[in-house]
Design an enzyme around this catalytic site. Structure first.
Site, short mmCIF file in Angstrom:
data_model
loop_
_atom_site.label_atom_id
_atom_site.label_comp_id
_atom_site.label_asym_id
_atom_site.label_seq_id
_atom_site.Cartn_x
_atom_site.Cartn_y
_atom_site.Cartn_z
N LYS A 1 11.72 165.75 6.46
CA LYS A 1 10.39 165.12 6.54
C LYS A 1 10.52 163.59 6.56
O LYS A 1 11.60 163.06 6.24
CB LYS A 1 9.55 165.57 5.33
CG LYS A 1 10.11 165.10 3.98
CD LYS A 1 9.43 165.81 2.82
CE LYS A 1 10.04 165.40 1.50
NZ LYS A 1 9.61 166.26 0.39
N TYR B 1 8.67 129.82 4.81
CA TYR B 1 7.25 129.70 4.51
C TYR B 1 6.99 129.23 3.08
O TYR B 1 7.71 129.62 2.16
CB TYR B 1 6.57 131.06 4.69
CG TYR B 1 6.35 131.45 6.13
CD1 TYR B 1 5.77 130.57 7.04
CD2 TYR B 1 6.73 132.71 6.59
CE1 TYR B 1 5.56 130.95 8.37
CE2 TYR B 1 6.52 133.10 7.90
CZ TYR B 1 5.93 132.21 8.79
OH TYR B 1 5.73 132.58 10.08
C1 LIG Z 1 10.73 166.79 -0.39
C2 LIG Z 1 10.84 168.15 -0.92
C3 LIG Z 1 12.10 168.73 -1.23
C4 LIG Z 1 13.40 167.95 -1.20
O1 LIG Z 1 13.58 167.28 -2.42
P1 LIG Z 1 14.92 166.44 -2.73
O2 LIG Z 1 14.73 165.95 -4.12
O3 LIG Z 1 14.94 165.33 -1.74
O4 LIG Z 1 16.06 167.35 -2.56
C5 LIG Z 1 12.13 170.04 -1.59
N1 LIG Z 1 11.00 170.78 -1.70
C6 LIG Z 1 9.78 170.26 -1.46
C7 LIG Z 1 8.58 171.12 -1.61
C8 LIG Z 1 9.65 168.93 -1.07
O5 LIG Z 1 8.44 168.42 -0.85
#
Ligand SMILES: *Cc1c(COP(=O)(O)O)cnc(C)c1O
Length: 363
Positions: free
Chosen positions: A34, A260
């Site tokens: 994601k 800046y």
């Molecule tokens: C993002 C996510 C993960 C992955 O988690 P990590 O800590 O990066 O391994 C697993 N399950 C769900 C539902 C998530 O949203």
């Protein structure tokens, strides 16, 4: 050339292999890609992971899944956080929804009926304590009964998510979540005449609660080289290197200002390099004014004055370098963690801040 984020394929494979070695050989792996693959590149990551034979991919939104399909990714893709407005697109691209509420279930069943779907794979999420997304544990019988009425959808998997799998100082809450999930699993199993995949663990869960691996695990930050624990991170390889170049070198006289709001005033004669990367690329303004540094020919050059939108200026008074030389923003997990601490966050957030303007390159 401007800023580039290099992605090391070998490191991804190493990290995946490391986590697989912690699991039973029968446990499936779902890789989480994601948010552009945690800020890297979801397509590049997915291609590497597809070749390495992970069983599943997961994205947060339907659009992220569609993008992967359009780039030729064939693995099953779980959409963790779909909304009901574009579920027909989800079906068109063979993406598998996480159904987390009664509203979503009813809407998906309605659509499935209209499209005459048979056994369309879906995933059910139960809330065991994170209180984010998911059915309540008391809803199991009701939900399964509704699904069992027709053959429109098939429960491909049932899952939940841990709230503090990275914190082992007090394991009680996590153990309660695991027990709640076992109860859900038993109830679901007793109501179905087929076996869905059950999964609970994220990266830290795999490390700290391997006894709760069930049929599959969801590996996210671990793939990118972080174990949320220094001992584990040291066993993983760094995947991401952020580089840019020196656009120009200036000689600054004592008393002159740089950048800046004239935030930096030279205390003596010095040399500065202007680097082509700024806060629009994900380099937080909090790294300005001597907080952050870059590596110029392996030496630390601190950021002076304010971070600009497209540039930073660094002190190279004692470093031999020339215009056009490469500059490293980070090339190790240690540097990424150090920067995250400096800007008061965690690698998860810092990595996803690297903007889409930065070119991605597979190594
Ligand atoms: C993002 C996510 C993960 C992955 O988690 P990590 O800590 O990066 O391994 C697993 N399950 C769900 C539902 C998530 O949203």
């Amino acid at each position: 050339m401007n800023a580039v984020l290099e992605i090391k394929a070998d490191a991804v494979i190493h990290n995946l292999t490391y986590f697989k070695s912690k699991l039973h050989s029968s446990t499936k792996t779902l890789a989480v890609v994601k948010a552009f693959g945690y800020g890297s590149d979801a397509v590049i990551l997915s291609r590497i992971l597809q070749k390495s034979k992970v069983d599943y991919l997961a994205v947060a939104y339907i659009e992220e899944g569609i993008h992967l399909r359009k780039e030729g990714i064939r693995l099953p893709i779980l959409v963790l956080h779909p909304q009901s407005n574009n579920l027909s697109e989800l079906i068109e691209y063979h993406l598998e929804p996480n159904i987390y509420s009664k509203k979503m279930l009813i809407e998906f069943l309605k659509l499935a009926k209209k499209q005459k779907l048979v056994d369309y794979p879906v995933h059910l999420k139960f809330n065991t304590g994170l209180n984010r997304l998911g059915f309540h544990k008391d809803e199991v019988t009701n939900i399964i009964t509704i699904i069992n009425k027709e053959k429109l959808i098939k429960i491909q998997s049932v899952f939940s998510h841990l709230a503090e799998s990275d914190d082992v100082s007090d394991k009680r809450f996590t153990l309660e979540q695991i027990n709640a999930f076992i109860k859900i699993k038993n109830e679901v199993t007793s109501l179905l005449n087929y076996k869905p995949i059950f999964h609970l663990l994220n990266t830290s869960g795999i490390i700290n609660y391997p006894e709760a691996q069930f049929d599959m695990v969801r590996l996210g930050i671990g793939i990118y080289g972080f174990g949320n624990d220094i001992k584990i991170t040291n066993k993983l390889q760094n995947v991401l290197t952020l580089k840019s170049v020196i656009s120009q070198i200036h000689t600054i006289k004592k008393g002159e200002s740089v950048g800046y709001n004239r935030a930096f005033i030279a205390e003596s004669d010095m040399k500065t390099a202007t680097i082509s990367i700024g806060h629009a690329d994900g380099i937080s303004r909090k790294l300005g004014n001597n907080n952050g540094y870059v590596l110029v020919n392996k030496k630390k050059a601190f950021i002076i004055g304010n971070v600009c939108m497209d540039m930073i200026m660094v002190d190279i008074t004692t470093i031999r370098c020339k215009e056009g030389d490469e500059v490293v923003l980070f090339n190790s997990q240690k540097m990424i963690e150090e920067i995250a601490i400096k800007i008061n966050t965690i690698p998860y957030e810092f990595l996803t801040m690297i903007s889409q303007r930065v070119k991605r390159k597979i190594i």
